[in-house]
Design a protein around this motif. Sequence first.
Motif, mmCIF file in Angstrom:
data_model
loop_
_atom_site.group_PDB
_atom_site.id
_atom_site.type_symbol
_atom_site.label_atom_id
_atom_site.label_comp_id
_atom_site.label_asym_id
_atom_site.label_seq_id
_atom_site.Cartn_x
_atom_site.Cartn_y
_atom_site.Cartn_z
ATOM 1 N N PRO A 99 0.832 -1.214 0.000
ATOM 2 C CA PRO A 99 0.000 0.000 0.000
ATOM 3 C C PRO A 99 0.864 1.261 0.000
ATOM 4 O O PRO A 99 1.993 1.235 0.501
ATOM 5 C CB PRO A 99 -0.807 -0.120 1.303
ATOM 6 C CG PRO A 99 -0.067 -1.092 2.148
ATOM 7 C CD PRO A 99 0.692 -2.009 1.238
ATOM 8 N N ASN A 100 0.310 2.346 -0.555
ATOM 9 C CA ASN A 100 1.070 3.593 -0.618
ATOM 10 C C ASN A 100 1.360 4.171 0.768
ATOM 11 O O ASN A 100 2.221 5.023 0.912
ATOM 12 C CB ASN A 100 0.327 4.623 -1.480
ATOM 13 C CG ASN A 100 0.509 4.324 -2.964
ATOM 14 O OD1 ASN A 100 1.103 3.312 -3.321
ATOM 15 N ND2 ASN A 100 -0.011 5.179 -3.827
ATOM 16 N N SER A 101 0.619 3.699 1.789
ATOM 17 C CA SER A 101 0.856 4.194 3.153
ATOM 18 C C SER A 101 2.109 3.563 3.774
ATOM 19 O O SER A 101 2.628 4.048 4.782
ATOM 20 C CB SER A 101 -0.366 3.869 4.015
ATOM 21 O OG SER A 101 -0.646 2.484 3.933
ATOM 22 N N PRO A 103 -0.141 9.730 -3.169
ATOM 23 C CA PRO A 103 -1.604 9.651 -3.187
ATOM 24 C C PRO A 103 -2.044 8.335 -2.530
ATOM 25 O O PRO A 103 -1.240 7.400 -2.410
ATOM 26 C CB PRO A 103 -1.940 9.660 -4.676
ATOM 27 C CG PRO A 103 -0.685 9.304 -5.384
ATOM 28 C CD PRO A 103 0.449 9.692 -4.502
ATOM 29 N N LYS A 104 -3.327 8.255 -2.107
ATOM 30 C CA LYS A 104 -3.818 7.059 -1.404
ATOM 31 C C LYS A 104 -3.538 5.792 -2.235
ATOM 32 O O LYS A 104 -3.066 4.790 -1.734
ATOM 33 C CB LYS A 104 -5.317 7.208 -1.125
ATOM 34 C CG LYS A 104 -5.868 6.193 -0.143
ATOM 35 C CD LYS A 104 -7.262 6.609 0.285
ATOM 36 C CE LYS A 104 -8.388 5.687 -0.029
ATOM 37 N NZ LYS A 104 -8.430 4.750 -1.081
ATOM 38 N N ASP A 105 -3.852 5.872 -3.532
ATOM 39 C CA ASP A 105 -3.472 4.813 -4.476
ATOM 40 C C ASP A 105 -3.431 5.428 -5.872
ATOM 41 O O ASP A 105 -3.624 6.629 -6.020
ATOM 42 C CB ASP A 105 -4.445 3.613 -4.410
ATOM 43 C CG ASP A 105 -5.871 4.022 -4.675
ATOM 44 O OD1 ASP A 105 -6.108 4.736 -5.653
ATOM 45 O OD2 ASP A 105 -6.760 3.640 -3.869
#
Length: 176
Positions: free
Chosen positions: A34-36, A125-127
């Motif tokens: 995930p981008n996080s 960005p979130k994804d």
Amino acid sequence: MKRYHPIMVTLHWLLALMVIGALGFGLFVLHETPNSDPEKLVLLKMHMIAGLSILLLMLIRLVLRHTTARPPAADTGFPLLNKIVTPMHYLLYIAVIVMAGSGMATSKAAGLPEIVFGGSGAPLPKDFHHIAAHEVHETMALLLMLLIAAHIAAALYHQFIRKDGLFSRMWFGSRD
Ligand code: HEM
Ligand code: HEM
């Protein structure tokens, strides 16, 4: 002319490893992170550098394909199939180039050059799913995998069923 030029041979096998590697890395590592995740930045950086190197080498190879002597197209044993051998090879070039182009467009739309290489510190960005170019990148990945699978199947068919020594054309040795 029995074989491709040694530089074409080197580029073919180097790019085969790099392209298959980038597909595997994209699908099994990037897509799954995930981008996080704080690791994502370095993974994206590796993928972008590898993807841009693939693009550069593929373009060099396209120029060399037209400037070095190569063996006449191999006979598949089927007149209809013989007609699509060269277009299929061009499709492989086009698919890789579109792959890199859509990757660059995704990265631009998401502001990645500044975040990944410019050290802007801005969050990812979130994804990437809202970006149209990312859809192209994902779809082309599937198409490219199908093309490569067909390409490998064709090479194996020549080598082991037609037994025409096709692999030696894409290997080093005397070219006369
Ligand atoms: C393990 C995987 C692969 C095998 C076994 C393989 C095998 C071969 C062989 C034997 C040839 C010579 C065909 C001939 O003489 O007509 C060839 C040509 C070619 N291969 Fe592959 N290949 C592989 C992966 C790839 C990949 C990943 C790409 C690109 C995405 C690719 C693109 C091409 C192209 C475009 C040609 C035609 C020569 C040229 O214009 O560069 N191959 N391959
Ligand atoms: C021929 C070279 C390339 C190949 C084979 C490749 C392959 C892939 C694959 C398989 C994915 C996963 C797709 C998915 O989300 O399901 C991916 C994602 C991505 N690629 Fe590439 N790529 C290439 C070049 C590039 C380049 C040059 C860039 C940017 C400069 C780039 C940027 C990205 C980005 C931003 C993602 C999204 C990552 C994510 O979903 O988290 N790619 N790539």
